[in-house]
Design a protein around this motif. Structure first.
Motif, PDB file in Angstrom:
ATOM      1  N   ALA A  49       0.943  -9.888  -1.267  1.00 24.72           N
ATOM      2  CA  ALA A  49       0.633  -8.650  -0.554  1.00 24.72           C
ATOM      3  C   ALA A  49      -0.869  -8.551  -0.328  1.00 24.72           C
ATOM      4  CB  ALA A  49       1.123  -7.435  -1.343  1.00 24.72           C
ATOM      5  N   VAL A  50      -1.219  -7.815   0.717  1.00 22.69           N
ATOM      6  CA  VAL A  50      -2.619  -7.594   1.061  1.00 22.69           C
ATOM      7  C   VAL A  50      -2.819  -6.117   1.360  1.00 22.69           C
ATOM      8  CG1 VAL A  50      -4.419  -8.046   2.781  1.00 22.69           C
ATOM      9  CG2 VAL A  50      -2.939  -9.907   2.011  1.00 22.69           C
ATOM     10  N   ILE A  51      -3.997  -5.609   0.991  1.00 23.51           N
ATOM     11  CA  ILE A  51      -4.374  -4.258   1.387  1.00 23.51           C
ATOM     12  C   ILE A  51      -5.782  -4.328   1.960  1.00 23.51           C
ATOM     13  CG2 ILE A  51      -5.156  -3.670  -0.965  1.00 23.51           C
ATOM     14  CD1 ILE A  51      -4.141  -0.767  -0.302  1.00 23.51           C
ATOM     15  N   THR A  52      -5.962  -3.782   3.152  1.00 26.44           N
ATOM     16  CA  THR A  52      -7.271  -3.825   3.792  1.00 26.44           C
ATOM     17  C   THR A  52      -8.155  -2.705   3.257  1.00 26.44           C
ATOM     18  OG1 THR A  52      -6.682  -2.354   5.611  1.00 26.44           O
ATOM     19  CG2 THR A  52      -6.154  -4.704   5.868  1.00 26.44           C
ATOM     20  N   SER A  53      -9.406  -2.707   3.683  1.00 32.03           N
ATOM     21  CA  SER A  53     -10.308  -1.648   3.233  1.00 32.03           C
ATOM     22  C   SER A  53      -9.838  -0.295   3.751  1.00 32.03           C
ATOM     23  CB  SER A  53     -11.736  -1.927   3.702  1.00 32.03           C
ATOM     24  OG  SER A  53     -11.797  -1.896   5.115  1.00 32.03           O
ATOM     25  N   GLY A  54      -9.150  -0.298   4.858  1.00 34.48           N
ATOM     26  CA  GLY A  54      -8.643   0.945   5.424  1.00 34.48           C
ATOM     27  C   GLY A  54      -7.298   1.373   4.897  1.00 34.48           C
ATOM     28  N   GLY A  55      -6.727   0.555   4.012  1.00 33.55           N
ATOM     29  CA  GLY A  55      -5.448   0.918   3.399  1.00 33.55           C
ATOM     30  C   GLY A  55      -4.222   0.350   4.080  1.00 33.55           C
ATOM     31  N   ASN A  56      -4.411  -0.448   5.126  1.00 32.55           N
ATOM     32  CA  ASN A  56      -3.248  -1.104   5.735  1.00 32.55           C
ATOM     33  C   ASN A  56      -2.710  -2.162   4.781  1.00 32.55           C
ATOM     34  OD1 ASN A  56      -3.353   0.331   8.202  1.00 32.55           O
ATOM     35  ND2 ASN A  56      -4.994  -1.002   8.914  1.00 32.55           N
ATOM     36  N   THR A  57      -1.391  -2.287   4.756  1.00 30.72           N
ATOM     37  CA  THR A  57      -0.770  -3.210   3.819  1.00 30.72           C
ATOM     38  C   THR A  57       0.116  -4.233   4.535  1.00 30.72           C
ATOM     39  OG1 THR A  57       1.072  -1.678   3.466  1.00 30.72           O
ATOM     40  CG2 THR A  57      -0.778  -1.547   1.931  1.00 30.72           C
ATOM     41  N   TYR A  58       0.219  -5.406   3.910  1.00 29.83           N
ATOM     42  CA  TYR A  58       1.061  -6.492   4.409  1.00 29.83           C
ATOM     43  C   TYR A  58       1.789  -7.080   3.212  1.00 29.83           C
ATOM     44  CZ  TYR A  58      -2.270  -6.149   8.250  1.00 29.83           C
ATOM     45  OH  TYR A  58      -3.067  -5.692   9.273  1.00 29.83           O
ATOM     46  N   TYR A  59       3.054  -7.455   3.419  1.00 31.89           N
ATOM     47  CA  TYR A  59       3.849  -7.993   2.324  1.00 31.89           C
ATOM     48  C   TYR A  59       4.576  -9.262   2.757  1.00 31.89           C
ATOM     49  CZ  TYR A  59       3.268  -3.394   0.147  1.00 31.89           C
ATOM     50  OH  TYR A  59       2.742  -2.255  -0.396  1.00 31.89           O
ATOM     51  N   ALA A  60       4.747 -10.149   1.800  1.00 30.47           N
ATOM     52  CA  ALA A  60       5.638 -11.281   2.027  1.00 30.47           C
ATOM     53  C   ALA A  60       7.065 -10.748   2.163  1.00 30.47           C
ATOM     54  CB  ALA A  60       5.552 -12.257   0.868  1.00 30.47           C
ATOM     55  N   ASP A  61       7.850 -11.395   2.985  1.00 30.18           N
ATOM     56  CA  ASP A  61       9.223 -10.945   3.196  1.00 30.18           C
ATOM     57  C   ASP A  61      10.003 -10.882   1.883  1.00 30.18           C
ATOM     58  OD1 ASP A  61       9.700 -12.615   6.412  1.00 30.18           O
ATOM     59  OD2 ASP A  61       8.808 -10.679   5.903  1.00 30.18           O
ATOM     60  N   SER A  62       9.678 -11.786   0.976  1.00 32.23           N
ATOM     61  CA  SER A  62      10.430 -11.888  -0.273  1.00 32.23           C
ATOM     62  C   SER A  62      10.216 -10.690  -1.199  1.00 32.23           C
ATOM     63  CB  SER A  62      10.054 -13.170  -1.011  1.00 32.23           C
ATOM     64  OG  SER A  62       8.668 -13.198  -1.291  1.00 32.23           O
ATOM     65  N   VAL A  63       9.169  -9.905  -0.956  1.00 32.05           N
ATOM     66  CA  VAL A  63       8.888  -8.774  -1.853  1.00 32.05           C
ATOM     67  C   VAL A  63       8.944  -7.424  -1.149  1.00 32.05           C
ATOM     68  CG1 VAL A  63       7.443 -10.284  -3.258  1.00 32.05           C
ATOM     69  CG2 VAL A  63       6.364  -8.757  -1.585  1.00 32.05           C
TER      70      VAL A  63
END
Length: 122
Positions: A49-63
């Motif tokens: 998972a990733v979170i940007t400085s602005g709070g946007n998030t990204y996740y692997a499909d598996s999680v």
């Protein structure tokens, strides 16, 4: 040079939950994207998972739907709340800091913690 220290790993039964923390030293924590990666034995490291400085998030499909990434800029700390854990989630989990405030890819992380072990028993 930023220092990243993970904590919160451990042994949990399938279906259980854990919360990982990543404490960062130095200033400007809020200016950078942060991420969680994991590496299971015999496998390559993968993005969780990733979170940007602005709070946007990204996740692997598996999680997706099971894990939640968050950050507390006042505490220079990032979190990974993991729920409905599965044995295949067993891995060493690493936190990392990106080079930028936004996310451009997994190659864009240049500072790493030492990792924390998560083991999910069936």
């Amino acid at each position: 040079q930023v220092q990243l220290v993970e904590s919160g790993g451990g042994l949990v039964q399938a279906g259980g939950s854990l919360r990982l923390s990543c404490a960062a030293s130095g200033r400007s924590f809020s200016s950078y994207a942060m991420g969680w990666f994991r590496q299971a034995p015999g496998k390559e490291r993968e993005l969780v998972a990733v979170i940007t400085s602005g709070g946007n998030t990204y996740y692997a499909d598996s999680v997706k739907g099971r894990f939640t990434i968050s950050r507390d800029n006042a505490k220079n700390t990032m979190y990974l709340q993991m729920s409905s854990l599965k044995p295949e989630d067993t891995a060493v989990y690493y936190c990392a800091r990106g080079r930028r405030s936004y996310y451009t890819g997994t190659a864009d992380f240049d500072s790493w913690g030492q990792g924390t072990q998560v083991t999910v028993s069936s």
